[in-house]
Design an enzyme around this catalytic site. Structure first.
Site, short mmCIF file in Angstrom:
data_model
loop_
_atom_site.label_atom_id
_atom_site.label_comp_id
_atom_site.label_asym_id
_atom_site.label_seq_id
_atom_site.Cartn_x
_atom_site.Cartn_y
_atom_site.Cartn_z
N HIS A 1 -5.47 -3.87 -1.13
CA HIS A 1 -5.31 -2.86 -2.18
C HIS A 1 -5.30 -3.48 -3.58
CE1 HIS A 1 -4.55 0.80 0.22
NE2 HIS A 1 -4.12 -0.08 1.13
N LYS B 1 -12.13 -0.37 0.49
CA LYS B 1 -11.29 0.38 -0.44
C LYS B 1 -11.96 0.41 -1.81
CE LYS B 1 -7.11 -0.13 2.28
NZ LYS B 1 -7.76 -0.63 3.50
N SER C 1 0.79 -1.23 0.00
CA SER C 1 0.00 0.00 0.00
C SER C 1 0.81 1.28 0.00
CB SER C 1 -0.95 0.01 1.21
OG SER C 1 -0.21 -0.05 2.42
#
Length: 396
Positions: free
Chosen positions: A213, A243, A185
């Site tokens: 991610h 996310k 990340s």
């Protein structure tokens, strides 16, 4: 307040501020989209994990509202008593389909996932090989398990092989796991999963990929394991729903037996109230959007490539990013904070990332372009980066 506590807090907060390590929180006055409002000022937002713009999607808002009307605002209990709604079952079926596995289990957050799943399988008789740049939730999950944690040099397959050989041949451990982020990340690089799988097969390692991610971003949206076609080779596919998915929660996908075990032995599943109905309904809808079309995924990558090329052309150090995550590595912590502050004053919100999130001397501003940004927004941001970067002597 206790005198000892007061002295501890005063001294340590002062030290953090002096070193440029104190994080100021800026509350948003509206949705977390491509543009945000802070203190009455509109800013181009380059700090959100809302990769696909789904956190503000109108159709998902309606799904959440409808679910609240039908089920209420909360689940009312832990999953194992009577907090499991039919919506939770649908979500887990959708997650298994999304990740290409037999089954899946959902949790209240991605952080909870790592705390839950690692410690449900690994214990003090075991060892965990962990990439040195893994997320804090992995580190905490490993510690909670009681297993011996062996740090592996970042993306160093020779080091992984050597440490896997030593751990498995030592006779000290019943099980050995290798755990890695799918997408790192802070740097935006992708784990070398094909070589990981080869080494895992050689030494019978349990494999665990945290794809927080990567889900929605890599593998045409299906994640990093799918990117390499390794759905049948990775034991644990973990991810977050907060996310690219745009809502909240986390999950682990794997074999039916693994999921059955996690449902009776992972403590956050057993002892925390289930995710709210509105969030679950919105998550199911978000997953369907990603599975039905790559339009948002493709736009995200187009914007990421555009911003990355622009920052490189200006002379910024963006490291070895392979994804839309694009750091501008500054180095010194105070300068990183100053750079971020000046960007904000000029209309761009890009948060400084410093120790302990990254190593000391590796301070940076991390840019997170999304599918919702326009080229005009990105051009304006690049113009501000050029102005502030030259002003502070970061670029020439």
């Amino acid at each position: 307040m206790s005198k000892v506590l007061n002295a501890f807090l005063t001294e340590n907060l002062k030290e953090l501020r002096e070193q440029g390590l104190y994080n100021e929180i800026n509350p948003l006055e509206g949705p977390n989209g491509a543009e945000i409002t802070i203190g009455g000022k509109q800013l181009i937002n380059l700090s959100s994990n809302n990769y696909l713009g789904l956190a503000t999607d109108e159709s998902l808002k309606e799904l959440a509202k409808d679910a609240i009307d039908k089920y209420g605002v909360g689940a009312g209990a832990v999953r194992t008593i009577n907090g499991t709604l039919d919506l939770h079952v649908l979500l887990e079926e959708k997650l298994a389909q999304f990740k290409g596995t037999e089954a899946a289990i959902s949790f209240q957050s991605g952080f909870n996932c790592n705390m839950a799943a690692i410690s449900a399988v690994m214990n003090k008789k075991d060892a965990i090989l962990s990439d040195e740049l893994n997320h804090a939730s992995i580190i905490d999950g490993c510690r909670l398990s009681g297993a011996k944690v062996i740090r592996v040099n970042h993306q160093d397959m020779d080091d992984l092989r050597a440490k896997a050989k030593e751990a498995t041949e030592s006779g000290l451990y019943e099980k050995v796991m290798y755990i890695t982020d799918g997408v790192f990340s802070m740097d935006g690089n992708i784990a070398n999963l094909p070589d990981v799988v080869k080494i895992a097969k050689e030494f019978d390692l349990i494999t665990y990929v945290d794809d927080a991610h990567g889900s929605g971003v890599t593998g045409k949206g299906k994640g990093t394991v799918k990117h390499f076609g390794l759905e049948k080779e990775i034991d644990f596919q973990m991810g977050t729903l907060s996310k690219a998915i745009g809502v909240v929660g986390g999950y682990v996908a794997g074999t039916q037996e693994l999921i059955d075990w996690l449902k009776v032995r992972s403590r956050p599943f057993l002892f925390s109230t289930a995710v709210t109905p509105g969030d679950v309904a919105a998550t199911i809808g978000a997953l369907q959007i990603i599975m039905d079309s790559t339009e948002l995924h493709d736009k995200l990558w187009e914007n990421g490539d555009y911003l990355k090329a622009g920052l490189q052309k200006l002379g910024f150090d963006i490291g070895a990013s392979e994804t839309p995550i694009t750091p501008c590595i500054i180095g010194e912590e105070k300068l990183s904070q100053q750079f971020s502050k000046r960007l904000m004053e000029e209309g761009v919100y890009a948060k400084a990332i410093v120790f302990p999130t990254v190593a000391k001397g590796k301070g940076r501003v991390r840019n997170m372009p999304t599918a919702s940004h326009t080229k005009e927004m990105l051009d304006e941001a690049l113009s501000v980066y050029e102005k502030v970067g030259k002003e502070l002597g970061i670029i020439s």
